[in-house]
Design a protein around this motif. Sequence first.
Motif, short mmCIF file in Angstrom:
data_model
loop_
_atom_site.label_atom_id
_atom_site.label_comp_id
_atom_site.label_asym_id
_atom_site.label_seq_id
_atom_site.Cartn_x
_atom_site.Cartn_y
_atom_site.Cartn_z
N CYS A 73 -6.48 -1.93 -9.32
CA CYS A 73 -7.88 -2.26 -9.04
C CYS A 73 -8.74 -1.01 -9.22
O CYS A 73 -8.34 0.09 -8.84
CB CYS A 73 -8.05 -2.76 -7.60
N SER A 122 -14.70 -5.71 0.08
CA SER A 122 -13.61 -6.58 0.49
C SER A 122 -13.31 -7.54 -0.65
O SER A 122 -14.16 -8.35 -1.03
CB SER A 122 -14.00 -7.37 1.75
N ALA A 126 0.59 -9.12 -0.39
CA ALA A 126 0.78 -7.68 -0.50
C ALA A 126 2.09 -7.26 0.17
O ALA A 126 2.45 -7.77 1.22
CB ALA A 126 -0.39 -6.94 0.13
N ARG A 149 -0.99 -0.11 3.27
CA ARG A 149 -1.86 0.97 2.80
C ARG A 149 -1.41 1.42 1.41
O ARG A 149 -0.53 2.26 1.26
CB ARG A 149 -1.85 2.15 3.78
N THR A 194 -4.15 5.05 -3.31
CA THR A 194 -5.59 5.02 -3.54
C THR A 194 -6.10 6.42 -3.90
O THR A 194 -5.71 7.40 -3.25
CB THR A 194 -6.34 4.53 -2.28
N ALA A 230 -7.07 2.71 1.44
CA ALA A 230 -7.45 1.30 1.36
C ALA A 230 -6.49 0.53 2.25
O ALA A 230 -5.38 0.99 2.54
CB ALA A 230 -7.37 0.79 -0.08
N CYS A 278 -4.72 -3.35 3.11
CA CYS A 278 -4.44 -4.74 2.77
C CYS A 278 -4.34 -5.55 4.07
O CYS A 278 -3.55 -5.20 4.96
CB CYS A 278 -3.13 -4.87 2.00
N GLU A 312 -6.56 -9.76 1.68
CA GLU A 312 -7.79 -9.08 1.31
C GLU A 312 -7.53 -7.59 1.22
O GLU A 312 -6.79 -7.03 2.03
CB GLU A 312 -8.90 -9.36 2.32
N LEU A 313 -8.16 -6.96 0.24
CA LEU A 313 -8.09 -5.51 0.08
C LEU A 313 -9.42 -4.93 0.52
O LEU A 313 -10.47 -5.27 -0.05
CB LEU A 313 -7.79 -5.15 -1.37
N VAL A 324 -1.62 -1.80 -5.77
CA VAL A 324 -1.03 -2.57 -4.68
C VAL A 324 0.30 -3.18 -5.14
O VAL A 324 0.35 -3.86 -6.17
CB VAL A 324 -1.97 -3.71 -4.23
#
Length: 643
Positions: A408, A421, A429, A433, A436, A452, A454, A464-465, A479
């Motif tokens: 991402c 979000s 996931a 964590r 990132t 970040a 999850c 949701e991330l 992720v």
Amino acid sequence: MGSVFSTLGPLGSGSDTAQALLQYPRSRWEGWGCSLAWSGKVMGASSDVEAWADLFFSMGELSMSSLWPGRQGPPVPCLGMNLVRYNIGGVGNVQRERRSKTSRGWHAEVEGFQPEEHGAFDWERDAEQRKILALAVERGVDAVELFSNAPMWWMMDSRSSFGGYLANADAFVNYLAEVTNHARSEWHTPVVALSPFNEPSAGWWKYPKDQEGCNIPVDLQESILLKLRGELDTRGLEDVILSASDENTCEAALRSWEKLRGGAARDCVGRLNCHGYDGLRPWSESWHPGVRRKLSLLARSDDLPVWMSEYGCSDTSGMVLAQSILEDMHHLKPTGWCYWQVLEHKCSWGLVEASFSDSGASEVSPPNAKYYVFAHFTRFLRPGLEMLHCTEPWALVGRSREDATLACVFVNKGSSPRRFSLAFPMFKAAEERPETVVSEPHLERFFVKSTAVCVRGDDENGFELHVEVPADAICSVKVALATSPAVTRVTAAEVVELGRLATKAAMLELDSEYGVCHKFTEESWALFEHVLASAVDDVEEAPPIFDRTRWYIERCAWGVANERKFGKNHGETKQCWQDFHAEKDRVGDDLHWALFNACWAVGNHHSYGDDEGAEEKALKLLSSVGPDTPVVTIVRESAIVRE
């Protein structure tokens, strides 16, 4: 036993909340790249050519001492680009050739391989660009597109490749075909495409120009494409596609293709190429809303991929570049994205600046912030990923099936931090964590570790991330995914719900207040595609019976939308209903009419604010079928339709 709707929630209402949805058909990312051309000549002439190849085309790190001796600092993350556009030059460097007094210099005068009129080919020419090309291939470049900024000087009416009109199309066609054949057979270069034009309709290629260029009207483009396809095929190069037309703007690309697709050259073109400029400015969605999407939809209707084949800008922060990439990916949906010149002569358009001469690059500046911003995309969103559709254009997401990961990239162009979000239906996931990193160009902080989170959603498969991105910054997250239950069937209830989604999208598309390019229309079709993609996510390719069922649902949706817009006697309306009702015996009466009434319920509600009893009829018919009755059963290599 999974369901295609079990993880699909409502779209977020806030601009910092979005969903990442599967696309149907799947969109495979081909990669990131650049044009060699001028910078290719300079890098190839440099004693540091190996280091330049590492910097732009490998996935490692480059020490500061490799290109910037005496400078201190951490290693530079290499870009790892895998696409290269090689410029087939038109300069002869011969006595009778007219030379432009406004030329940018040696680096812009790219040698062609047939210097004399109708003379022999000289394959020793353009040694510098060929050298960096070979090194790029050694480092992993797996797709090369040959492109022509201008024909050989003697093929032009100006007797120069620096502006004018094409005067000898047949010689030009033969020239391009010969170079392509030689590049494949003798250079052993992975040539996958040939682009014969470069901004051919722009109108500014007047001799003496400061760079190579040629005006080629659309009718002549058509003739060239037809002949060139034949010449390539004769040489056994049927797998080399032709790209068209590399216009300066998305709008010009749309105009050119609308003309070309109506003629005989339509079947000769294998990809649409477009440049991301508005003159010399980046093409902005706010200035030209909807044009990218129109081009994307036209390409999709013709079953053609799109490349953003050239982009450049003077902003060194990289945030204009990031916004342009996000807008391209969100609206145009290219499968490949290429920067123009990654190395520039004392010019902020480059990712690296230097002083150019025929002995290479000197006075090399360290990579600017734009380089590191681009690296967030090139290093995380790797070739072969399956791209997801994000419902807000501040994020890009790619999925690796092989590694079971999501990559991402988030961009915050605002003056304050933003907490994004991003919801992922259908995925689970494997970590709370994920990896990132963040870059803040204005603070000259690049690839700094960040955080970040999850968060598991209400459904066991969705998550949701959450990530907070500083002002004017870019953040990349990787992720790891856990295994989720495979979808094994499409039920009667899901067929009916797909009809509702498709009808909503079709009604919005034909509504004068919304239209095909409106955000709500785009999101509605994205939800429909996500559900379709979810149903066949566990198989390599959707079986024909699945696409037939999709088509059947869409015909009902468009039947409703066309009848509401144009009336029941309109030709399009009649054709939709004829196609739809022809499938009734295959799916069964009750399901057929349940779908029919569900679609009409949506259409009536959109037009009148009341479904006029159609939804009640749909539910009653669906109940008689059995909502959980399988209509299409998905197995790993095939699908079975309910008899």
